[in-house]
Design a protein around this motif. Structure first.
Motif, PDB file in Angstrom:
ATOM      1  N   UNK A 117       0.919  -1.371   0.030  1.00  0.00           N
ATOM      2  CA  UNK A 117      -0.077   0.027  -0.072  1.00  0.00           C
ATOM      3  C   UNK A 117       0.940   1.090   0.184  1.00  0.00           C
ATOM      4  N   UNK A 118       0.265   2.319  -0.629  1.00  0.00           N
ATOM      5  CA  UNK A 118       1.066   3.459  -0.820  1.00  0.00           C
ATOM      6  C   UNK A 118       1.008   4.030   0.823  1.00  0.00           C
ATOM      7  N   UNK A 119       2.237   4.815   1.392  1.00  0.00           N
ATOM      8  CA  UNK A 119       2.260   5.358   2.632  1.00  0.00           C
ATOM      9  C   UNK A 119       1.375   6.522   2.777  1.00  0.00           C
ATOM     10  N   UNK A 144      -8.178   1.892 -10.597  1.00  0.00           N
ATOM     11  CA  UNK A 144      -6.871   1.434 -10.341  1.00  0.00           C
ATOM     12  C   UNK A 144      -6.445   0.880  -9.293  1.00  0.00           C
ATOM     13  N   UNK A 145      -7.260   1.065  -8.192  1.00  0.00           N
ATOM     14  CA  UNK A 145      -7.140   0.508  -6.787  1.00  0.00           C
ATOM     15  C   UNK A 145      -7.327  -1.209  -6.967  1.00  0.00           C
ATOM     16  N   UNK A 146      -7.991  -1.600  -7.914  1.00  0.00           N
ATOM     17  CA  UNK A 146      -7.966  -2.905  -8.334  1.00  0.00           C
ATOM     18  C   UNK A 146      -7.035  -3.748  -9.173  1.00  0.00           C
ATOM     19  N   UNK A 189      -6.769   0.163   0.771  1.00  0.00           N
ATOM     20  CA  UNK A 189      -7.783   0.394   1.658  1.00  0.00           C
ATOM     21  C   UNK A 189      -7.987  -1.092   2.414  1.00  0.00           C
ATOM     22  N   UNK A 190      -8.492  -1.031   3.607  1.00  0.00           N
ATOM     23  CA  UNK A 190      -8.805  -2.260   4.358  1.00  0.00           C
ATOM     24  C   UNK A 190     -10.204  -2.427   4.702  1.00  0.00           C
ATOM     25  N   UNK A 191     -10.772  -3.485   5.254  1.00  0.00           N
ATOM     26  CA  UNK A 191     -12.136  -3.231   5.487  1.00  0.00           C
ATOM     27  C   UNK A 191     -12.333  -2.407   6.830  1.00  0.00           C
ATOM     28  N   UNK A 192     -13.546  -1.836   6.586  1.00  0.00           N
ATOM     29  CA  UNK A 192     -13.832  -0.605   7.539  1.00  0.00           C
ATOM     30  C   UNK A 192     -13.381   0.703   7.201  1.00  0.00           C
ATOM     31  N   UNK A 229     -17.944   6.241   0.699  1.00  0.00           N
ATOM     32  CA  UNK A 229     -17.864   5.074   0.328  1.00  0.00           C
ATOM     33  C   UNK A 229     -17.497   4.126   1.384  1.00  0.00           C
ATOM     34  N   UNK A 230     -18.360   3.409   2.055  1.00  0.00           N
ATOM     35  CA  UNK A 230     -18.149   2.572   3.358  1.00  0.00           C
ATOM     36  C   UNK A 230     -18.090   1.227   3.125  1.00  0.00           C
TER      37      UNK A 230
END
Length: 212
Positions: free
Chosen positions: A122-124, A137-139, A154-157, A211-212
């Motif tokens: 992940x990017x810092x 592009x996240x995918x 991104x992580x869950x939550x 977006x959640x």
């Protein structure tokens, strides 16, 4: 597709991806039937939503039937079917896929979708907002050059702040919802929202969503 199911098979998993992973409003029907015709999976899902089923002894073995029925023939889906052996899912056997450092999902149309066991880091520093292209592009895993089924940074939550220009807006009275369209690589991405919001937004407005 017509998978062969032996007595060693304990469970099944099906899911489908739109070729464009940010087309969240698209739906497809996943169905799985036993040799006798008993329907054990029959569910409408969105992109990247999984459906699983645990086989019972009464289901029998032999040639089963797995089907993927899209709700819009103009959209391109990649569809995946998986069988599990043994008591758990942590070490599944994947049908007709050679050993590789990437886990391949078997697709009914001859394509594959891969999960990389060693993905990009992940990017810092995350972007404060994402437009439709950045979200798409996240995918994409840059290291391996493949599409993946997780968000890179991104992580869950986590909350994702989305901001982009509305290219087209349309109220659908029969469904009582409003379609917002965003242009991505010469293709319209449609997101649907409950009710009529055309009095709040119009074409070329900049919209900001969490977006959640």
């Amino acid at each position: 597709m017509r998978p062969q199911v032996s007595s060693r098979v304990t469970s099944f998993e099906m899911h489908a991806h739109r070729a464009n992973p940010v087309d969240f409003g698209a739906n497809i029907v996943l169905a799985l039937s036993t040799t006798s015709g008993k329907r054990v999976i029959n569910k409408t899902v969105g992109t990247n939503q999984y459906v699983s089923y645990t086989r019972s002894s009464s289901d029998g073995t032999g040639t089963w039937d797995a089907r993927f029925t899209e709700d819009d023939s103009g959209k391109n889906w990649q569809c995946y079917y998986r069988q599990y052996y043994g008591n758990g899912r942590s070490l599944p056997t994947i049908i007709d896929v050679p050993n590789t450092n990437l886990i391949d999902y078997l697709a009914n149309d001859g394509t594959t979708f891969r999960y990389n066991a060693n993905p990009d880091q992940p990017r810092t520093t995350k972007a404060p907002t994402l437009d439709i292209k950045q979200l798409n592009n996240q995918f994409y895993d840059e290291k391996s050059g493949i599409s993946v089924d997780y968000l890179r940074d991104y992580n869950t939550g986590d909350d994702i702040i989305f901001e982009d220009i509305i290219d087209k807006i349309q109220f659908n009275p029969n469904e009582n919802n409003t379609s917002l369209f965003f242009l991505l690589d010469n293709e319209y991405i449609e997101w649907k929202f409950n009710g009529n919001i055309t009095n709040k937004y119009k074409k070329e407005d900049r919209i900001n969503l969490i977006l959640k």
